[in-house]
Design a protein around this motif. Structure first.
Motif, PDB file in Angstrom:
ATOM      1  N   TRP A  24       0.832  -1.214   0.000  1.00 42.09           N
ATOM      2  CA  TRP A  24       0.000   0.000   0.000  1.00 42.09           C
ATOM      3  C   TRP A  24       0.862   1.259   0.000  1.00 42.09           C
ATOM      4  N   GLY A  64      -3.778   5.329   8.757  1.00 47.22           N
ATOM      5  CA  GLY A  64      -4.459   5.291   7.477  1.00 47.22           C
ATOM      6  C   GLY A  64      -4.626   3.877   6.955  1.00 47.22           C
ATOM      7  N   ASP A  67      -7.354   2.165   8.960  1.00 44.01           N
ATOM      8  CA  ASP A  67      -8.669   2.752   8.707  1.00 44.01           C
ATOM      9  C   ASP A  67      -9.256   2.327   7.362  1.00 44.01           C
ATOM     10  N   THR A  68      -8.399   2.082   6.369  1.00 43.62           N
ATOM     11  CA  THR A  68      -8.923   1.890   5.011  1.00 43.62           C
ATOM     12  C   THR A  68      -8.465   0.609   4.315  1.00 43.62           C
ATOM     13  N   GLU A  69      -7.430  -0.075   4.842  1.00 42.95           N
ATOM     14  CA  GLU A  69      -6.812  -1.155   4.063  1.00 42.95           C
ATOM     15  C   GLU A  69      -6.791  -2.514   4.771  1.00 42.95           C
ATOM     16  N   ASP A  71      -8.741  -4.879   4.678  1.00 42.98           N
ATOM     17  CA  ASP A  71      -9.150  -5.976   3.796  1.00 42.98           C
ATOM     18  C   ASP A  71      -7.966  -6.594   3.059  1.00 42.98           C
ATOM     19  N   ARG A 102     -11.061   1.092  16.813  1.00 42.89           N
ATOM     20  CA  ARG A 102     -10.857   0.070  15.772  1.00 42.89           C
ATOM     21  C   ARG A 102     -11.178  -1.335  16.274  1.00 42.89           C
TER      22      ARG A 102
END
Length: 207
Positions: A24, A64, A67-69, A71, A102
């Motif tokens: 990422w 970050g 929060d977003t990755e 998966d 989280r």
């Protein structure tokens, strides 16, 4: 009679983290991640300049990612299957160093991979948090699994009766992580689940 209790970390014990984090960073953040020793901070450099990423930016990037990755994270070989075998005869909980907001994300993430377990979040050394979990469950036997030696040291000081397995299932990191077993803070160091599972079952049940 109370069940035995297994308290496990998540990242690099159950799920790969640094490998998808590296991908990422390269794809979208302009950062190159390359481990060349046991200093995580020095592994991250801005691709264009080659400069080391500052500490505040490291924490921002880690936040970050989670929060977003999440998966992107996939199970370490044998981890989920082993945890579910253990859960047949023991209580299994997760103690993960993520911020409290989280906790639900981590619980759902593990459930998607087939592990339905209670998740405790924590920041900093894990000894105090683990002591609270043991006080709640009051098991006859407790085992703690983590990939980072400092958490084994913390647990050895705060809850010395807990058995401790140092396990790092990420080949990119395992060679560089100081061994908590060699330091006297863990009872064993096993980095592959096919060998860890028999050890855990024996220690949990005296088999």
């Amino acid at each position: 009679m109370t069940k035995p209790l297994l308290i496990s970390d998540c990242d690099e014990v159950l799920l790969h983290m640094v490998a998808p984090f590296r991908d990422w960073l390269a794809e979208s953040q302009g950062v190159t991640f390359k481990m060349e020793g046991n200093n995580f901070a020095n592994a991250m450099r801005w691709t264009d300049s080659g400069n080391v990423v500052a500490e505040e930016d490291i924490w921002r990037l880690l936040g970050g990612f989670f929060d977003t990755e999440m998966d992107r994270q996939n199970p370490i070989a044998g981890a989920i299957e082993s945890m579910n075998i253990i859960a047949q005869d023991a209580d299994v909980v997760i103690l993960t160093n993520l911020t409290d907001e989280r906790q639900k994300m981590r619980t759902e993430q593990l459930a998607k991979h087939g592990l339905h377990a209670r998740v405790f979040t924590n920041q900093g050394p894990k000894g105090p948090a683990l002591a609270r979990i043991v006080d709640e469950y009051r098991p006859g036997t407790t085992i703690f699994i983590d990939d980072l030696p400092q958490h084994h040291q913390s647990v050895s000081l705060d809850v010395p009766q807990v058995k401790r397995l140092h396990l790092c299932g990420e080949p990119m990191l395992a060679p560089y992580i100081d061994c908590a077993h060699e330091a006297g803070h863990a009872h064993a160091r096993i980095d592959e689940w096919d060998a860890a599972l028999p050890w855990l079952l024996k220690e949990l049940h005296g088999e």
